[in-house]
Each structure stands twice: as structure tokens, then as C-alpha cells.
Design a protein around this motif. Sequence first.
Motif, PDB file in Angstrom:
ATOM      1  N   GLU A   1      -4.727  -3.452   7.769  1.00 26.62           N
ATOM      2  CA  GLU A   1      -3.863  -2.428   8.384  1.00 26.62           C
ATOM      3  C   GLU A   1      -2.388  -2.813   8.257  1.00 26.62           C
ATOM      4  O   GLU A   1      -1.543  -1.985   7.894  1.00 26.62           O
ATOM      5  CB  GLU A   1      -4.259  -2.291   9.859  1.00 26.62           C
ATOM      6  N   THR A   2      -2.078  -4.066   8.522  1.00 29.88           N
ATOM      7  CA  THR A   2      -0.699  -4.546   8.431  1.00 29.88           C
ATOM      8  C   THR A   2      -0.201  -4.510   6.983  1.00 29.88           C
ATOM      9  O   THR A   2       0.932  -4.088   6.717  1.00 29.88           O
ATOM     10  CB  THR A   2      -0.588  -5.976   8.990  1.00 29.88           C
ATOM     11  N   LEU A   3      -1.038  -4.956   6.046  1.00 29.98           N
ATOM     12  CA  LEU A   3      -0.647  -4.934   4.633  1.00 29.98           C
ATOM     13  C   LEU A   3      -0.345  -3.509   4.169  1.00 29.98           C
ATOM     14  O   LEU A   3       0.624  -3.275   3.447  1.00 29.98           O
ATOM     15  CB  LEU A   3      -1.738  -5.557   3.761  1.00 29.98           C
ATOM     16  N   LYS A   4      -1.174  -2.553   4.599  1.00 30.82           N
ATOM     17  CA  LYS A   4      -0.948  -1.152   4.232  1.00 30.82           C
ATOM     18  C   LYS A   4       0.348  -0.630   4.864  1.00 30.82           C
ATOM     19  O   LYS A   4       1.132   0.050   4.203  1.00 30.82           O
ATOM     20  CB  LYS A   4      -2.134  -0.285   4.663  1.00 30.82           C
ATOM     21  N   ALA A   5       0.562  -0.966   6.130  1.00 28.62           N
ATOM     22  CA  ALA A   5       1.768  -0.500   6.836  1.00 28.62           C
ATOM     23  C   ALA A   5       3.029  -1.054   6.184  1.00 28.62           C
ATOM     24  O   ALA A   5       4.059  -0.372   6.130  1.00 28.62           O
ATOM     25  CB  ALA A   5       1.702  -0.901   8.308  1.00 28.62           C
ATOM     26  N   LEU A   6       2.953  -2.261   5.675  1.00 27.51           N
ATOM     27  CA  LEU A   6       4.114  -2.883   5.033  1.00 27.51           C
ATOM     28  C   LEU A   6       4.190  -2.560   3.536  1.00 27.51           C
ATOM     29  O   LEU A   6       5.036  -3.106   2.832  1.00 27.51           O
ATOM     30  CB  LEU A   6       4.062  -4.406   5.226  1.00 27.51           C
ATOM     31  N   LYS A   7       3.285  -1.674   3.090  1.00 27.34           N
ATOM     32  CA  LYS A   7       3.216  -1.270   1.680  1.00 27.34           C
ATOM     33  C   LYS A   7       3.038  -2.471   0.738  1.00 27.34           C
ATOM     34  O   LYS A   7       3.628  -2.544  -0.333  1.00 27.34           O
ATOM     35  CB  LYS A   7       4.429  -0.442   1.288  1.00 27.34           C
TER      36      LYS A   7
ATOM     37  N   ILE B   1      -4.247  -6.136  -1.605  1.00 27.08           N
ATOM     38  CA  ILE B   1      -5.519  -5.524  -1.215  1.00 27.08           C
ATOM     39  C   ILE B   1      -6.340  -5.295  -2.471  1.00 27.08           C
ATOM     40  O   ILE B   1      -5.889  -4.656  -3.417  1.00 27.08           O
ATOM     41  CB  ILE B   1      -5.294  -4.181  -0.467  1.00 27.08           C
ATOM     42  N   ARG B   2      -7.536  -5.822  -2.480  1.00 29.30           N
ATOM     43  CA  ARG B   2      -8.430  -5.692  -3.620  1.00 29.30           C
ATOM     44  C   ARG B   2      -9.300  -4.444  -3.443  1.00 29.30           C
ATOM     45  O   ARG B   2      -9.894  -4.223  -2.400  1.00 29.30           O
ATOM     46  CB  ARG B   2      -9.331  -6.925  -3.723  1.00 29.30           C
ATOM     47  N   THR B   3      -9.365  -3.637  -4.489  1.00 29.19           N
ATOM     48  CA  THR B   3     -10.264  -2.490  -4.494  1.00 29.19           C
ATOM     49  C   THR B   3     -11.344  -2.790  -5.527  1.00 29.19           C
ATOM     50  O   THR B   3     -11.038  -3.004  -6.698  1.00 29.19           O
ATOM     51  CB  THR B   3      -9.510  -1.197  -4.880  1.00 29.19           C
ATOM     52  N   LYS B   4     -12.551  -2.808  -5.090  1.00 25.35           N
ATOM     53  CA  LYS B   4     -13.646  -3.176  -5.977  1.00 25.35           C
ATOM     54  C   LYS B   4     -14.340  -1.914  -6.481  1.00 25.35           C
ATOM     55  O   LYS B   4     -14.887  -1.145  -5.713  1.00 25.35           O
ATOM     56  CB  LYS B   4     -14.655  -4.059  -5.226  1.00 25.35           C
ATOM     57  N   GLU B   5     -14.316  -1.730  -7.802  1.00 22.30           N
ATOM     58  CA  GLU B   5     -15.026  -0.607  -8.419  1.00 22.30           C
ATOM     59  C   GLU B   5     -16.330  -1.125  -8.985  1.00 22.30           C
ATOM     60  O   GLU B   5     -16.355  -2.166  -9.637  1.00 22.30           O
ATOM     61  CB  GLU B   5     -14.188   0.006  -9.548  1.00 22.30           C
ATOM     62  N   GLU B   6     -17.396  -0.387  -8.708  1.00 25.96           N
ATOM     63  CA  GLU B   6     -18.699  -0.737  -9.259  1.00 25.96           C
ATOM     64  C   GLU B   6     -19.557   0.513  -9.303  1.00 25.96           C
ATOM     65  O   GLU B   6     -19.336   1.448  -8.527  1.00 25.96           O
ATOM     66  CB  GLU B   6     -19.361  -1.838  -8.431  1.00 25.96           C
TER      67      GLU B   6
END
Length: 169
Positions: A115-121, A126-131
Motif C-alpha cells: 500500500e505504501t509503495l503504491k501511494a509513493l508511486k 512491486i512484482r507482478t507475476k504473469e502465469e
Amino acid sequence: MAKKHKAPAVGYVCQDKEQTQLAIKLLGDTQRELTRIETELNDEIATITDRRKTQINALKTRIDSLLNGIQTWCEANRAELCKDGGKTANLLTGEVSWRQRPPSVSIRAVDKVLETLKALKLTRFIRTKEEPNKDAMLADPETVQGIAGVTINKGVEDFAVVPFEQEIA
């Protein structure tokens, strides 16, 4: 007179229903015997460990004390021990060394950190895992049929033998 049955040889293949029934009985007997032996071994190990518990704990305490004493002296004399700039010192009866651990990250409360990482852009952290979504493919196998690398396995049959167990109440 009862017919004696010997255990099947390695690579044995049942020839008829009677032999198969006997083999299942022998399988159950053998599995139970193995379980009994494993239980006896575990009981013996527990007894031996319990019998030597005081000695084991005393040795562990002595090891901790010796390690602490060695480290305390070595830390106090590190400059002399490593005067050549190394990280290892040979003390005739053994070596002592200092090693820097590689950097690592520990995260508690993952949801709050995200949440903090998103708020601070700071989305680069943040890792997004595609599978592939296997559940969706199973729900609609016709759509993915023919795609290289995708196989829908249907009708796979496993064979199991479960010898009957008699439970005594």
C-alpha cells in the motif's frame, strides 16, 4: 490341510484372482510389519535420546560457552589476527573467520508495505507475476486446444491397492 503360501519373488506378476487376493493380503501384512518396525525404532530412538538428554544438553551448553569465549577473544584481537587484511586467521588448532553476509530484505506486514509503495508511486518495487491460468483452461479446454505447450490431461487413471485393516474397538 491348509495350503502354504510363500512371499512372491521380485518382479512377481499375479496369474489369477486367487493369487491377486493373496498378494493383496501379503501387501497389507508387509506394510503393517514395516509400520511396527518403524514404530519400534522410533520408540528406541526416543528412549536413547531421553536417557542421554542430560549429557546432550551439557555438551550443547559447553559448545555454546566455548564458541562465545572464542568469539569474544577473536573480536577483541581481530586487528592483530587479520593484520594482512584477510578475513581468516589460522590459530594452529583451527581457523576463525569473518564473512559479510550479502544484503537481504525482510518485510513484515506485506499488505501495508504494498500500500505504501503504491501511494509513493514506487511500483518498480512491486512484482507482478504473469502465469497461465490453468483453472480457466480446464474450464474451457476447446479454446486452448492446439496451442503449443498446452496439454489438457483427461482420463488419467491411477491404480491403488488398499489392503483391508481390521480395527479393534
